[in-house]
Enzyme design. Sequence first.
Site, PDB file in Angstrom:
ATOM      1  N   LYS A   1       0.839  -1.206   0.000  1.00  0.00           N
ATOM      2  CA  LYS A   1       0.000   0.000   0.000  1.00  0.00           C
ATOM      3  C   LYS A   1       0.874   1.256   0.000  1.00  0.00           C
ATOM      4  O   LYS A   1       0.593   2.210  -0.717  1.00  0.00           O
ATOM      5  CB  LYS A   1      -0.969  -0.005   1.181  1.00  0.00           C
TER       6      LYS A   1
ATOM      7  N   LYS B   1      -6.956 -10.008 -12.861  1.00  0.00           N
ATOM      8  CA  LYS B   1      -7.801 -10.433 -11.731  1.00  0.00           C
ATOM      9  C   LYS B   1      -8.895  -9.397 -11.448  1.00  0.00           C
ATOM     10  O   LYS B   1      -8.615  -8.201 -11.363  1.00  0.00           O
ATOM     11  CB  LYS B   1      -6.921 -10.600 -10.490  1.00  0.00           C
TER      12      LYS B   1
ATOM     13  N   LYS C   1     -11.919  -4.634  -7.086  1.00  0.00           N
ATOM     14  CA  LYS C   1     -12.396  -3.243  -6.951  1.00  0.00           C
ATOM     15  C   LYS C   1     -11.303  -2.257  -7.305  1.00  0.00           C
ATOM     16  O   LYS C   1     -11.540  -1.273  -7.973  1.00  0.00           O
ATOM     17  CB  LYS C   1     -12.769  -2.962  -5.487  1.00  0.00           C
TER      18      LYS C   1
HETATM   19  P1  ADP Z   1     -11.073  -6.772  -4.107  1.00  0.00           P
HETATM   20  O1  ADP Z   1      -9.819  -7.310  -4.760  1.00  0.00           O
HETATM   21  O2  ADP Z   1     -12.127  -6.450  -5.077  1.00  0.00           O
HETATM   22  O3  ADP Z   1     -10.762  -5.629  -3.149  1.00  0.00           O
HETATM   23  P2  ADP Z   1     -11.331  -8.281  -1.705  1.00  0.00           P
HETATM   24  O4  ADP Z   1      -9.852  -8.242  -1.485  1.00  0.00           O
HETATM   25  O5  ADP Z   1     -12.211  -7.459  -0.836  1.00  0.00           O
HETATM   26  O6  ADP Z   1     -11.643  -7.936  -3.238  1.00  0.00           O
HETATM   27  O7  ADP Z   1     -11.775  -9.810  -1.681  1.00  0.00           O
HETATM   28  C1  ADP Z   1     -12.732 -10.380  -0.807  1.00  0.00           C
HETATM   29  C2  ADP Z   1     -12.735 -11.887  -1.030  1.00  0.00           C
HETATM   30  O8  ADP Z   1     -13.060 -12.205  -2.397  1.00  0.00           O
HETATM   31  C3  ADP Z   1     -11.374 -12.527  -0.761  1.00  0.00           C
HETATM   32  O9  ADP Z   1     -11.594 -13.750  -0.097  1.00  0.00           O
HETATM   33  C4  ADP Z   1     -10.787 -12.769  -2.128  1.00  0.00           C
HETATM   34  O10 ADP Z   1      -9.946 -13.875  -2.145  1.00  0.00           O
HETATM   35  C5  ADP Z   1     -12.029 -12.988  -2.997  1.00  0.00           C
HETATM   36  N1  ADP Z   1     -11.780 -12.472  -4.353  1.00  0.00           N
HETATM   37  C6  ADP Z   1     -11.716 -11.160  -4.705  1.00  0.00           C
HETATM   38  N2  ADP Z   1     -11.471 -11.027  -6.030  1.00  0.00           N
HETATM   39  C7  ADP Z   1     -11.349 -12.277  -6.522  1.00  0.00           C
HETATM   40  C8  ADP Z   1     -11.088 -12.814  -7.826  1.00  0.00           C
HETATM   41  N3  ADP Z   1     -10.915 -12.030  -8.879  1.00  0.00           N
HETATM   42  N4  ADP Z   1     -11.031 -14.155  -7.964  1.00  0.00           N
HETATM   43  C9  ADP Z   1     -11.212 -14.971  -6.882  1.00  0.00           C
HETATM   44  N5  ADP Z   1     -11.472 -14.529  -5.648  1.00  0.00           N
HETATM   45  C10 ADP Z   1     -11.542 -13.209  -5.438  1.00  0.00           C
END
Ligand code: ADP
Length: 321
Positions: free
Chosen positions: A110, A189, A192
């Site tokens: 970060k 991937k 957000k």
């Molecule tokens: P983001 O990357 O959108 O901020 P988060 O880190 O909040 O998402 O992810 C919340 C949950 O969703 C975690 O357990 C993460 O492993 C899963 N997750 C998020 N994006 C993906 C993805 N593209 N493929 C598989 N799992 C995901």
Amino acid sequence: MRVLTGIQASGALHIGNYFGSIKQMVELQNKNELFMFIADYHALTSLKDPKELKENTIDIAISYLSLGIDPKKCTMWVQSDVKEVLELYWILSAFTPMGLLERAHSYKDKVARGINANHALFSYPVLMAADILLYDINSVPVGKDQIQHVEITRDIAIKFNNLHGDIFTLPQFKVPENLASIPGIDGSKMSKSYKNTIDIFMSEKALKKQVGKIVTDSVSIEEPKEYKDCNVFALCKLFMNKDELEELKLRYLKGGEGHGHFKMSLKEKIWDYFEKPREKRAYYLENRDEVLDILDSGAKKARIIAKEKMIKIRDTVGIYR
Ligand code: ADP
Ligand code: TRP
């Protein structure tokens, strides 16, 4: 087995979240004692708009309930409703070597991305350790990015236990088996932070627009198309059964249809897939009090465990009452 998951209240849920995490949670609640909380204190490290944080907190609860989390099977609460976690956070801080936090990837990443470092961002893993250790959790299902945080939790617990005896249960992290990362509309991937998501609860119009933006090869309508590396096809795999996929493959290979047609099929599938959750969501949006009641009763259950544990921890470290 007691399983815990924490979800940051930081924005709309997307289909990567669903297939990468929520779906497994819904299955887990049938075979385990599932605890799930909305990590609003953690979200504060990056989200500074108070209205948005409050709104997101309830919205995450509504979304999880709509997607199949059953409050009869799962204890669900908001992190800030159990204040004991902050006390434990402080106590654990006294058992956390600086080096342990300095090595944390998520903090380093970060900072490298230019996010202003504040103390909460730095000490984030200690609060996460408190979330886990307060409830004697056995297993924490996490994505790869969170493994180190569970390792830090274990390190802190071991340090504490070495001095004071077996006070804390050591948690195991569990990475879901089908952790294949779900691609976003640009093929990287879905996340957000990359602004490449397809959100679960978007309107039909917005969904159509977003699916329309999926990056594909530019090949003329007549020509046969490659399905193997196609982003549209990759997403279809999540929503179509075997026969439907075979049929779609043939449509790719035959030519005569453009990617726009395949995108339409995908959009229809996504829309239908989340029909029931959408209905449930509409219900909870109309009946927010019911959601607040669910969160209240979850917090009550969590607090009973937390209070009892804190009595033991306070006594152990020498807090006089
Ligand atoms: P983001 O990357 O959108 O901020 P988060 O880190 O909040 O998402 O992810 C919340 C949950 O969703 C975690 O357990 C993460 O492993 C899963 N997750 C998020 N994006 C993906 C993805 N593209 N493929 C598989 N799992 C995901
Ligand atoms: N750090 C986690 C995330 O960003 C959220 C979280 C906070 C958590 N406390 C937790 C997850 C305790 C599991 C257990 O996804």
